[in-house]
Write a protein that holds these residues in place. Structure first.
Motif, mmCIF file in Angstrom:
data_model
loop_
_atom_site.group_PDB
_atom_site.id
_atom_site.type_symbol
_atom_site.label_atom_id
_atom_site.label_comp_id
_atom_site.label_asym_id
_atom_site.label_seq_id
_atom_site.Cartn_x
_atom_site.Cartn_y
_atom_site.Cartn_z
ATOM 1 N N MET A 102 0.839 -1.202 0.000
ATOM 2 C CA MET A 102 0.000 0.000 0.000
ATOM 3 C C MET A 102 0.873 1.251 0.000
ATOM 4 S SD MET A 102 -2.802 -0.970 2.901
ATOM 5 C CE MET A 102 -3.985 -2.270 2.664
ATOM 6 N N GLY A 103 0.278 2.360 -0.358
ATOM 7 C CA GLY A 103 0.972 3.639 -0.263
ATOM 8 C C GLY A 103 1.268 3.970 1.185
ATOM 9 N N ARG A 104 2.161 4.916 1.389
ATOM 10 C CA ARG A 104 2.628 5.268 2.727
ATOM 11 C C ARG A 104 1.478 5.599 3.684
ATOM 12 N NH1 ARG A 104 7.289 9.428 3.100
ATOM 13 N NH2 ARG A 104 8.536 7.591 3.520
ATOM 14 N N ASN A 105 0.514 6.418 3.250
ATOM 15 C CA ASN A 105 -0.590 6.810 4.135
ATOM 16 C C ASN A 105 -1.450 5.626 4.532
ATOM 17 O OD1 ASN A 105 0.268 9.439 4.102
ATOM 18 N ND2 ASN A 105 -1.155 10.071 2.506
ATOM 19 N N LEU A 106 -1.721 4.736 3.578
ATOM 20 C CA LEU A 106 -2.516 3.545 3.904
ATOM 21 C C LEU A 106 -1.751 2.598 4.823
ATOM 22 C CD1 LEU A 106 -4.334 2.734 0.549
ATOM 23 C CD2 LEU A 106 -5.371 3.435 2.708
ATOM 24 N N ARG A 107 -0.444 2.450 4.591
ATOM 25 C CA ARG A 107 0.363 1.610 5.492
ATOM 26 C C ARG A 107 0.290 2.154 6.905
ATOM 27 N NH1 ARG A 107 4.468 1.782 1.592
ATOM 28 N NH2 ARG A 107 5.653 3.173 2.933
ATOM 29 N N TYR A 108 0.421 3.464 7.027
ATOM 30 C CA TYR A 108 0.374 4.090 8.347
ATOM 31 C C TYR A 108 -0.996 3.871 8.986
ATOM 32 C CZ TYR A 108 0.913 7.533 12.038
ATOM 33 O OH TYR A 108 0.991 8.142 13.257
ATOM 34 N N ALA A 109 -2.055 4.017 8.218
ATOM 35 C CA ALA A 109 -3.418 3.839 8.732
ATOM 36 C C ALA A 109 -3.661 2.400 9.180
ATOM 37 C CB ALA A 109 -4.440 4.246 7.671
ATOM 38 N N ASN A 110 -2.928 1.439 8.611
ATOM 39 C CA ASN A 110 -3.117 0.024 8.930
ATOM 40 C C ASN A 110 -2.115 -0.517 9.942
ATOM 41 O OD1 ASN A 110 -5.227 -1.533 7.183
ATOM 42 N ND2 ASN A 110 -4.395 0.062 5.862
ATOM 43 N N ARG A 111 -1.305 0.341 10.528
ATOM 44 C CA ARG A 111 -0.240 -0.135 11.413
ATOM 45 C C ARG A 111 -0.767 -0.905 12.623
ATOM 46 N NH1 ARG A 111 -1.195 5.022 12.577
ATOM 47 N NH2 ARG A 111 -1.167 5.724 14.724
ATOM 48 N N ASP A 112 -1.955 -0.552 13.101
ATOM 49 C CA ASP A 112 -2.498 -1.231 14.281
ATOM 50 C C ASP A 112 -2.949 -2.662 13.993
ATOM 51 O OD1 ASP A 112 -1.995 0.990 15.829
ATOM 52 O OD2 ASP A 112 -4.018 1.815 15.576
ATOM 53 N N ARG A 113 -3.080 -3.014 12.726
ATOM 54 C CA ARG A 113 -3.498 -4.379 12.368
ATOM 55 C C ARG A 113 -2.478 -5.423 12.786
ATOM 56 N NH1 ARG A 113 -5.103 -4.607 6.135
ATOM 57 N NH2 ARG A 113 -5.052 -6.812 6.609
ATOM 58 N N PHE A 114 -1.251 -4.995 13.042
ATOM 59 C CA PHE A 114 -0.193 -5.966 13.286
ATOM 60 C C PHE A 114 0.400 -5.888 14.688
ATOM 61 C CE2 PHE A 114 -0.482 -5.306 8.752
ATOM 62 C CZ PHE A 114 -0.733 -6.601 8.358
ATOM 63 N N GLN A 115 -0.380 -5.412 15.621
ATOM 64 C CA GLN A 115 0.046 -5.417 17.015
ATOM 65 C C GLN A 115 -0.135 -6.828 17.570
ATOM 66 O OE1 GLN A 115 1.407 -2.637 18.419
ATOM 67 N NE2 GLN A 115 1.175 -1.783 16.367
#
Length: 182
Positions: free
Chosen positions: A37-50
């Motif tokens: 994903m683009g940088r903004n989408l990656r950042y928005a999805n960061r909590d998916r991998f806690q």
């Protein structure tokens, strides 16, 4: 600790003889989708991998902590595995011809760092393999900062000379190197 992506852990654990579950393979697949994903989408999805999002993967968290805390694992083991897996010697063994790069920082004057094709290839291979053949691409974050550490390491660990402002190999240390005396 250099194994930062789930797939690197997978390869390392397989190397150590451990079995990878389907659940962990699913985590890796989801992670790969987000990585594309683009940088903004990656950042928005960061909590998916806690860790808390994956309660059924506690064994993997324990294995990761073993590597982090060196419980029965020498830290050089994971570093050596990564080095061999990615054929890093190919890049590290290239000729290190140093280039002097001067950067105008504005209010702090001109700063100098040293780079080489070999160091670029090794850095790109580890951090952004897609640009390995796009020499000095600005998409590889922090390359100039890495070059500062690279120059310091070369000064301390080798007998290489550094190019001066006229491109002659006369300097024993990088320009403005804060050499500490014993």
């Amino acid at each position: 600790m250099q194994l930062t992506q789930p797939y690197n852990y997978k390869y390392y654990w397989q190397f150590r003889g451990r079995t990878i579950s389907r659940q962990f393979e699913t985590l890796i697949a989801e992670h790969n989708v987000v990585e594309r994903m683009g940088r903004n989408l990656r950042y928005a999805n960061r909590d998916r991998f806690q860790d808390i999002q994956f309660p059924n993967l506690n064994q993997y968290f324990e294995w990761r902590e073993e590597v982090i805390n060196s419980a029965n694992i020498d830290p050089t083991d994971s570093a050596g595995f990564y080095w061999a897996k990615n054929n890093m010697a190919k890049y590290a063994d290239e000729t290190h011809t140093l280039e002097r790069v001067a950067v105008d920082t504005g209010n702090k004057g001109t700063k100098v760092y040293y780079r080489s094709h070999a160091f670029w290839h090794a850095s790109a291979k580890v951090n952004l393999p897609a640009v390995i053949n796009n020499l000095y691409s600005s998409t590889l974050n922090g390359f100039d900062q890495r070059c500062s550490a690279y120059g310091n390491c070369l000064a301390v660990l080798t007998e290489m000379k550094f190019p001066d402002a006229t491109n002659n190999l006369t300097l024993e240390f990088p320009e403005d190197y804060p050499r500490r005396e014993m």
